[in-house]
Design a protein around this motif. Structure first.
Motif, PDB file in Angstrom:
ATOM      1  N   VAL A 130      -3.993   0.161  -6.627  1.00  0.00           N
ATOM      2  CA  VAL A 130      -3.731  -1.142  -6.000  1.00  0.00           C
ATOM      3  C   VAL A 130      -3.946  -1.096  -4.494  1.00  0.00           C
ATOM      4  O   VAL A 130      -4.511  -2.027  -3.902  1.00  0.00           O
ATOM      5  CB  VAL A 130      -2.308  -1.616  -6.344  1.00  0.00           C
TER       6      VAL A 130
ATOM      7  N   ALA B 122       4.969  -6.525  -7.993  1.00  0.00           N
ATOM      8  CA  ALA B 122       4.057  -7.405  -8.726  1.00  0.00           C
ATOM      9  C   ALA B 122       4.444  -8.867  -8.533  1.00  0.00           C
ATOM     10  O   ALA B 122       3.579  -9.731  -8.329  1.00  0.00           O
ATOM     11  CB  ALA B 122       4.065  -7.043 -10.211  1.00  0.00           C
TER      12      ALA B 122
ATOM     13  N   CYS C  96       0.831  -1.205   0.000  1.00  0.00           N
ATOM     14  CA  CYS C  96       0.000   0.000   0.000  1.00  0.00           C
ATOM     15  C   CYS C  96       0.865   1.254   0.000  1.00  0.00           C
ATOM     16  O   CYS C  96       0.603   2.210  -0.732  1.00  0.00           O
ATOM     17  CB  CYS C  96      -0.925   0.004   1.218  1.00  0.00           C
TER      18      CYS C  96
ATOM     19  N   VAL D 224      -4.318  -7.226  -9.274  1.00  0.00           N
ATOM     20  CA  VAL D 224      -3.241  -6.418  -8.690  1.00  0.00           C
ATOM     21  C   VAL D 224      -1.979  -6.462  -9.542  1.00  0.00           C
ATOM     22  O   VAL D 224      -1.355  -5.423  -9.813  1.00  0.00           O
ATOM     23  CB  VAL D 224      -2.947  -6.889  -7.253  1.00  0.00           C
ATOM     24  N   THR D 225      -1.581  -7.638  -9.989  1.00  0.00           N
ATOM     25  CA  THR D 225      -0.344  -7.745 -10.767  1.00  0.00           C
ATOM     26  C   THR D 225      -0.468  -7.041 -12.113  1.00  0.00           C
ATOM     27  O   THR D 225       0.483  -6.416 -12.588  1.00  0.00           O
ATOM     28  CB  THR D 225       0.038  -9.218 -10.974  1.00  0.00           C
TER      29      THR D 225
ATOM     30  N   LEU E 104      -2.412  -4.406 -12.772  1.00  0.00           N
ATOM     31  CA  LEU E 104      -2.387  -2.968 -12.523  1.00  0.00           C
ATOM     32  C   LEU E 104      -0.975  -2.475 -12.225  1.00  0.00           C
ATOM     33  O   LEU E 104      -0.580  -1.382 -12.657  1.00  0.00           O
ATOM     34  CB  LEU E 104      -3.321  -2.623 -11.362  1.00  0.00           C
ATOM     35  N   LEU E 105      -0.201  -3.261 -11.495  1.00  0.00           N
ATOM     36  CA  LEU E 105       1.176  -2.862 -11.186  1.00  0.00           C
ATOM     37  C   LEU E 105       2.025  -2.791 -12.449  1.00  0.00           C
ATOM     38  O   LEU E 105       2.898  -1.925 -12.569  1.00  0.00           O
ATOM     39  CB  LEU E 105       1.791  -3.833 -10.184  1.00  0.00           C
TER      40      LEU E 105
ATOM     41  N   ASN F 180      -8.395 -11.100  -7.111  1.00  0.00           N
ATOM     42  CA  ASN F 180      -7.585  -9.962  -6.696  1.00  0.00           C
ATOM     43  C   ASN F 180      -6.107 -10.082  -7.029  1.00  0.00           C
ATOM     44  O   ASN F 180      -5.461  -9.091  -7.384  1.00  0.00           O
ATOM     45  CB  ASN F 180      -7.758  -9.720  -5.194  1.00  0.00           C
TER      46      ASN F 180
ATOM     47  N   THR G 132       2.758   1.748  -3.471  1.00  0.00           N
ATOM     48  CA  THR G 132       1.911   2.110  -4.617  1.00  0.00           C
ATOM     49  C   THR G 132       1.305   3.503  -4.466  1.00  0.00           C
ATOM     50  O   THR G 132       1.259   4.275  -5.425  1.00  0.00           O
ATOM     51  CB  THR G 132       0.791   1.073  -4.823  1.00  0.00           C
TER      52      THR G 132
ATOM     53  N   THR H 169      -3.722   4.077 -12.686  1.00  0.00           N
ATOM     54  CA  THR H 169      -3.258   2.707 -12.424  1.00  0.00           C
ATOM     55  C   THR H 169      -2.807   2.470 -10.986  1.00  0.00           C
ATOM     56  O   THR H 169      -2.554   1.317 -10.607  1.00  0.00           O
ATOM     57  CB  THR H 169      -2.092   2.360 -13.360  1.00  0.00           C
ATOM     58  N   SER H 170      -2.726   3.534 -10.182  1.00  0.00           N
ATOM     59  CA  SER H 170      -2.178   3.386  -8.816  1.00  0.00           C
ATOM     60  C   SER H 170      -3.246   3.082  -7.781  1.00  0.00           C
ATOM     61  O   SER H 170      -3.116   3.482  -6.618  1.00  0.00           O
ATOM     62  CB  SER H 170      -1.421   4.661  -8.425  1.00  0.00           C
TER      63      SER H 170
END
Length: 386
Positions: free
Chosen positions: A105, A168, A10, A69-70, A72-73, A65, A13, A102-103
């Motif tokens: 996450v 990621a 958290c 998450v990966t 988006l990273l 999820n 990101t 994109t941030s």
């Protein structure tokens, strides 16, 4: 170990949203624009984040999820790399929007942490993860200032792009698989608006935190200019100053425990009042670095405490919809931040530091008025099914 990884993720990101704040003077010099024009970088990044929250965050209830998450990273890493290589200000502004989009996450991981925690420890779990997020916000300014002093302002974007790739890989290996809802993306977005309409506590918490985040944005967007113009600070000195806000990270676990013990409503009111008072202190004592530092610590403490208290309440509203609930909450919050940063740029240009502080002091008072409605209307504990 998973709690630590979620907190660190958290922080790393969300830091992408704040690296530019202490670098605005350098960015303005590189691209040959005014300080007011450079402030648009913060506005567009936060506006992009609000867009990402509205259109990407709900996918946390639809797409597994870990996969979401990966992906988006990877997008964040690409956007950061483009920011580091931008040859023109127009391109840099466009990429700033992509970084924000994109941030999101962190806002996927916070509801996930709430989902994984036992009900009686949900506040404490969210508080610990939120501590990592706050440290990321606060240390981002320090790290970016130090990196800029050593290697130029573009270097932080190269470094963060690499960190997103590493993150990621780590999260892909460590995140548990969590079941998601079925349905279409269109129905998912429609349900976001249905959630907003059906719950007064969600709307109240979102609006109040938007005002708090607006005050936070006003202070930290303008403070770099004040420290340079009034006190002659260098980028390294600004970096050291930014560290003082790290004391606000203590608010998250304290607020989490208060929420678990049923004191969330009164503690929220106290946090809103404290935020307004700290901006008054920042305005009155602006000639003293110590007064500015105290104001920074207290403001960060108040903002972080109110967010943890708010998320403790809203995540208990409806199981299986925490990502969409967080969408309503955080989209409102960062829309408030984007509007505040735009107003801060205009007010600072016209009235200097005092103009930014007046804005920052008024916003929590509006939030306090919204908070007061919780005493005049019945509280809704659980959202009705969609």
């Amino acid at each position: 170990m998973l709690t630590f990884v979620l907190a660190a993720a958290c922080g790393l990101t969300v830091a992408n949203l704040y690296y530019a704040q202490p670098l605005l003077d350098l960015v303005a010099g590189t691209f040959g624009v005014s300080q007011g024009a450079a402030t648009i970088v913060v506005t567009l990044t936060q506006a992009g984040y609000a867009v990402g929250l509205l259109f990407l965050l709900p996918l946390g209830d639809l797409i597994e999820n870990r996969k979401l998450v990966t992906r988006l990273l990877a997008g964040t890493a690409s956007a950061l790399l483009l920011a580091a290589l931008s040859p023109a200000y127009g391109m840099f502004l466009g990429v700033a929007i992509l970084i924000g989009v994109t941030s999101v996450v962190a806002q996927i991981l916070i509801p996930l942490a709430s989902h994984l925690a036992p009900a009686e420890r949900r506040g404490a779990m969210v508080g610990k993860v939120m501590s990592g997020l706050l440290l990321g916000i606060l240390l981002a300014r320090t790290v970016s200032s130090l990196v800029a002093e050593a290697w130029g302002w573009r270097a932080i974007y190269f470094i963060s792009a690499g960190l997103m790739v590493v993150l990621a890989v780590v999260l892909h290996r460590m995140l548990p698989l969590v079941g998601v809802s079925s349905g279409s993306y269109g129905s998912l977005l429609r349900s976001v608006f249905a959630l907003a309409r059906s719950s007064r506590p969600l709307r109240r918490r979102a609006l109040s935190q938007a005002m708090m985040f607006g005050a936070f944005t006003a202070f930290w967007t303008a403070i770099g200019y004040e420290l340079i113009d009034e006190h002659g600070f260098s980028q390294t000195q600004i970096a050291v100053f930014a560290l003082i806000g790290a004391g606000g990270a203590l608010a998250a676990p304290v607020a989490g425990r208060l929420a678990d013990r049923g004191h969330g409503r009164w503690a929220s009111g106290a946090a809103l009042a404290l935020a307004s008072l700290t901006l008054v202190l920042a305005a009155v004592g602006h000639r003293s670095v110590i007064a500015l530092a105290v104001a920074g610590v207290l403001l960060d403490f108040a903002v972080q405490a109110h967010q943890v208290l708010s998320q403790h309440e809203i995540f208990a509203l409806r199981d299986g919809a925490r990502a969409r609930i967080n969408t309503v909450f955080m989209t409102t919050v960062f829309t408030g931040g984007a509007v505040s940063s735009a107003l801060t740029g205009a007010l600072h240009h016209a009235y200097g530091w005092i103009g930014a502080c007046v804005l920052g002091a008024v916003l929590p008072l509006i939030g306090l008025a919204v908070w007061a409605t919780s005493f005049s209307r019945p509280r809704t504990a659980v959202l009705t099914p969609l």
